[in-house]
Motif scaffolding. Structure first.
Motif, PDB file in Angstrom:
ATOM      1  N   GLN A 297      -2.297   4.716   9.541  1.00 17.87           N
ATOM      2  CA  GLN A 297      -1.104   4.196  10.221  1.00 17.87           C
ATOM      3  C   GLN A 297      -0.070   5.319  10.321  1.00 17.87           C
ATOM      4  N   LEU A 313      -5.320   3.721   4.894  1.00 16.70           N
ATOM      5  CA  LEU A 313      -5.460   2.336   4.417  1.00 16.70           C
ATOM      6  C   LEU A 313      -6.929   1.938   4.453  1.00 16.70           C
ATOM      7  N   ARG A 315     -10.363  -0.184   4.521  1.00 12.67           N
ATOM      8  CA  ARG A 315     -10.851  -1.439   5.096  1.00 12.67           C
ATOM      9  C   ARG A 315     -12.318  -1.593   4.711  1.00 12.67           C
ATOM     10  N   ASN A 369      -2.871   5.512  -1.246  1.00  2.00           N
ATOM     11  CA  ASN A 369      -2.391   4.545  -2.252  1.00  2.00           C
ATOM     12  C   ASN A 369      -3.212   4.634  -3.534  1.00  2.00           C
ATOM     13  N   GLU A 401       0.808   7.390  -3.299  1.00  2.00           N
ATOM     14  CA  GLU A 401       1.742   6.264  -3.435  1.00  2.00           C
ATOM     15  C   GLU A 401       1.327   5.386  -4.596  1.00  2.00           C
ATOM     16  N   ASP A 432       6.269  -0.160  -2.168  1.00  4.18           N
ATOM     17  CA  ASP A 432       6.772  -1.534  -2.334  1.00  4.18           C
ATOM     18  C   ASP A 432       8.044  -1.558  -3.173  1.00  4.18           C
ATOM     19  N   LYS A 452       9.520   4.077  -0.901  1.00  2.00           N
ATOM     20  CA  LYS A 452       9.228   3.252   0.283  1.00  2.00           C
ATOM     21  C   LYS A 452       9.793   1.857   0.044  1.00  2.00           C
ATOM     22  N   GLU A 488       9.410   0.394   5.371  1.00  2.00           N
ATOM     23  CA  GLU A 488       8.111  -0.148   5.788  1.00  2.00           C
ATOM     24  C   GLU A 488       8.322  -1.407   6.610  1.00  2.00           C
ATOM     25  N   VAL A 490       8.632  -1.910   9.903  1.00  2.00           N
ATOM     26  CA  VAL A 490       9.604  -1.881  11.009  1.00  2.00           C
ATOM     27  C   VAL A 490       8.876  -2.284  12.285  1.00  2.00           C
ATOM     28  N   GLU A 491       9.172  -3.486  12.751  1.00  2.00           N
ATOM     29  CA  GLU A 491       8.370  -4.011  13.857  1.00  2.00           C
ATOM     30  C   GLU A 491       9.068  -3.901  15.208  1.00  2.00           C
ATOM     31  N   TYR A 510       4.831  -1.535  12.819  1.00  2.00           N
ATOM     32  CA  TYR A 510       4.115  -1.764  14.072  1.00  2.00           C
ATOM     33  C   TYR A 510       4.853  -1.188  15.275  1.00  2.00           C
ATOM     34  N   PRO A 515      -1.988   0.301  11.945  1.00  2.00           N
ATOM     35  CA  PRO A 515      -3.118   1.009  11.337  1.00  2.00           C
ATOM     36  C   PRO A 515      -4.242   1.128  12.375  1.00  2.00           C
TER      37      PRO A 515
END
Ligand code: G
Ligand code: G
Ligand code: MN
Length: 539
Positions: A297, A313, A315, A369, A401, A432, A452, A488, A490-491, A510, A515
């Motif tokens: 991302q 990230l 998956r 992370n 992180e 977080d 963050k 973090e 921020v859309e 986003y 991501p």
């Protein structure tokens, strides 16, 4: 004179017996046991005897001394019966109360006094198997307190219990008496609403969540607990109590996944729901072949927009194409210690990717992370050192992180590990931030470069003056500790612009980019940003 006195004594004895009779009837009515009923005829028999004796005395012109003594004995007998009966009924009541408590404890939770899961299942079953002609409809609403495990770890379990009790009191205040409310497990409550068609369920949940959004007190600190709700309806979503509860849980988890406050069950989701044991078994196989993928991302650097950062990230895609989110499998991997292998894989994949980009003349930064369990991994630092050397990567391109909560679990150990990693030239970031109840004095001792701010504070920044104050003061605090600040979640552009105006150093969300798979990331880099990187790397 003596005769009148004797008759009065017998009548008083009879009244005493009458009062004993009254108590024995009410005891029987409450208790319904044959043993308590046996008092009733016995006392009645005595009363008849007293009446006959009083009548006998009143018919005699004179009474003898013996008859007078018998009258006194009748009086004493009546009083004696009342006393004995008092003792007996008290002990019967104690027994009945103990039995009631036993039954209550077996079906209620001690901490909150609410019905427990067993009682809940029994109640739902009774409601849905009610054989009246009109089928009873109902809605189950599960309410799960977010991040409760973190809270128990950071504070003690006793303090967690205090919060739970406060939370349940507040919930009880909101819920009407005709709604069945249970504590279905540790930090989870369940409501059973009859005839849900008469209630606007989304509005009801929103009202409840607004009511629960109220500070609770622990250690003289005010604290807001948030929660996520899941709903399943009968008969639409299941035919028995267990199935309905499970489906309400599924919808609660899917709400958590998208960070929504609640979700109503959608049947199509079932095929994608695996329970913990199934996931744990599948994860075991996935780890043996490292069947994972890294998404990237983009994070915008406000001061140096040409320099892009990516957060890596993980998956995990299952055979049926369903993508398991890290929130669902990282906790399982943490339990089995497999997280260490996963972290090693993520680090190697991210660093190998940096080497590939390096060969293309692209030098983004990558954030990885770490889990709390990684702090216990003594091989982590030597492993990282070897990777950086093998792939010839500039350590400044890498940031690790760690969540605030994981740092606070064992601050001494965390500091020791982080200082070693920092010596490699790798940057460190607190993820977080704001959700972990950490102590600022401990945080200021950690060798960190970046904070963050958790997206729960960022998302509603433009509408919540509380959150705005938190974000502003976090930026101020971070800058005074010489840390960068990332926002973090921020859309929207408006939010991004505002955060830049109050001094945020990096924007993630986003709005700037979602991501992406590696292929999408490469396309993103080449289409719009490669030119910038070339320029940046030539300077
Ligand atoms: O990508 P997503 O929003 O689903 O991530 C959810 C959570 O999982 C985030 O808190 C994120 O930090 C965590 N996460 C994502 N990738 C990794 C990873 O590679 N390792 C660890 N430990 N956590 C990860
Ligand atoms: O906890 P951590 O910061 O590692 O979580 C990162 C996760 O946050 C990513 O996996 C991503 O899926 C999610 N995320 C990133 N940007 C946004 C956003 O703008 N909105 C929401 N809802 N989630 C986001
Ligand atoms: Mn993160």
């Amino acid at each position: 004179m003596i005769k009148t006195l004797s008759i009065v004594l017998v009548i008083m004895g009879m009244f005493a017996l009458l009062s004993a009779l009254k108590s024995s009837i009410s005891l029987y009515q409450r208790d319904r046991r044959p043993s308590t009923f046996s008092f009733v005829p016995v006392v009645l028999g005595f009363i008849i005897g007293y009446i006959l004796y009083a009548a006998f005395l009143s018919m005699k012109p004179e009474i003898t001394f013996i008859e007078c003594v018998v009258a006194v004995i009748f009086f004493g007998g009546g009083i004696f019966c009342v006393m004995i009966f008092g003792v007996v009924s008290q002990s019967m009541e104690r027994i009945a109360f103990a039995e009631f408590q036993q039954r209550h404890n077996a079906s209620h939770d001690r901490l909150t006094g609410l019905p427990n899961r067993r009682f809940l299942l029994k109640t739902i079953t009774e409601q849905i198997t009610d054989d009246s002609t009109i089928q009873q409809k109902l809605a189950l609403i599960i309410i799960d307190i977010n991040n409760f495990n973190n809270l128990n770890e950071v504070f003690s379990h006793q303090k967690g219990d205090v919060l739970l009790a406060q939370f349940s009191t507040r919930l009880k205040e909101y819920v009407d008496d005709d709604i069945f409310l249970a504590r279905s497990s540790g930090n989870r409550f369940t409501l059973v609403l009859l005839n849900p068609e008469n209630t606007n369920i989304p509005a009801y949940i929103e009202g409840m969540q607004a009511y629960l959004d109220h500070p609770l007190t622990i250690n003289d600190h005010d604290m807001n607990l948030t929660n996520t709700a899941g709903v399943a309806l009968f008969p639409e979503h299941g035919s028995n109590a267990e199935e309905l509860l499970k489906r309400a849980e599924i919808s609660m988890y899917s709400a958590k996944r998208i960070q929504a406050p609640y979700a109503i069950y959608e049947p199509s989701r079932t095929s994608h729901f695996y329970d913990q044991t199934e996931l744990a078994a599948m994860l075991h196989n996935a780890i043996s072949t490292m069947d994972f993928e890294l998404y990237f991302q983009p994070v915008m650097n406000v001061q140096t927009p040409n320099q892009t950062t990516f957060e890596a990230l993980i998956r995990w895609t299952l055979n049926d194409g369903y993508i398991v989110r890290p929130d669902d499998f990282i906790p399982i991997a943490e339990q089995t210690n497999a997280i260490k292998q996963i972290t090693h894989w993520v680090l190697e994949t991210a660093i190998a990717q940096l080497a590939i980009w390096h060969s293309q003349g692209i030098f983004p930064q990558v954030q990885v992370n770490l889990s709390v369990k990684d702090l216990e991994d003594n091989n982590l630092e030597p492993y990282l050192k070897r990777l950086l050397k093998t792939y010839a990567i500039n350590p400044a391109q890498l940031t690790l992180e760690l969540t605030e909560t994981s740092m606070m679990q064992n601050p001494c150990k965390a500091r020791e590990v982080l200082e070693k990693i920092k010596k490699l030239g790798v940057s460190l970031s607190i993820d977080d931030f704001g959700t972990g109840f950490s102590s600022l004095s401990i945080l200021s001792n950690m060798p960190i470069d970046e904070i963050k701010i958790d997206r729960s504070f960022v998302t509603d920044l433009l509408y919540s003056s509380n959150h705005e104050a938190i974000v502003r003061s976090t930026i101020y605090l971070a800058h005074s500790l010489e840390c960068r600040v990332v926002a973090e979640g921020v859309e929207t552009e408006a939010l991004g612009q505002y955060l830049m105006s109050i001094g945020c150093d990096k924007i993630q969300g986003y709005w700037y980019g979602r991501p992406m798979t590696l292929a999408q990331t490469d396309a993103w880099l080449h289409e719009s940003h490669l030119v910038n990187f070339r320029v940046a790397s030539q300077n």
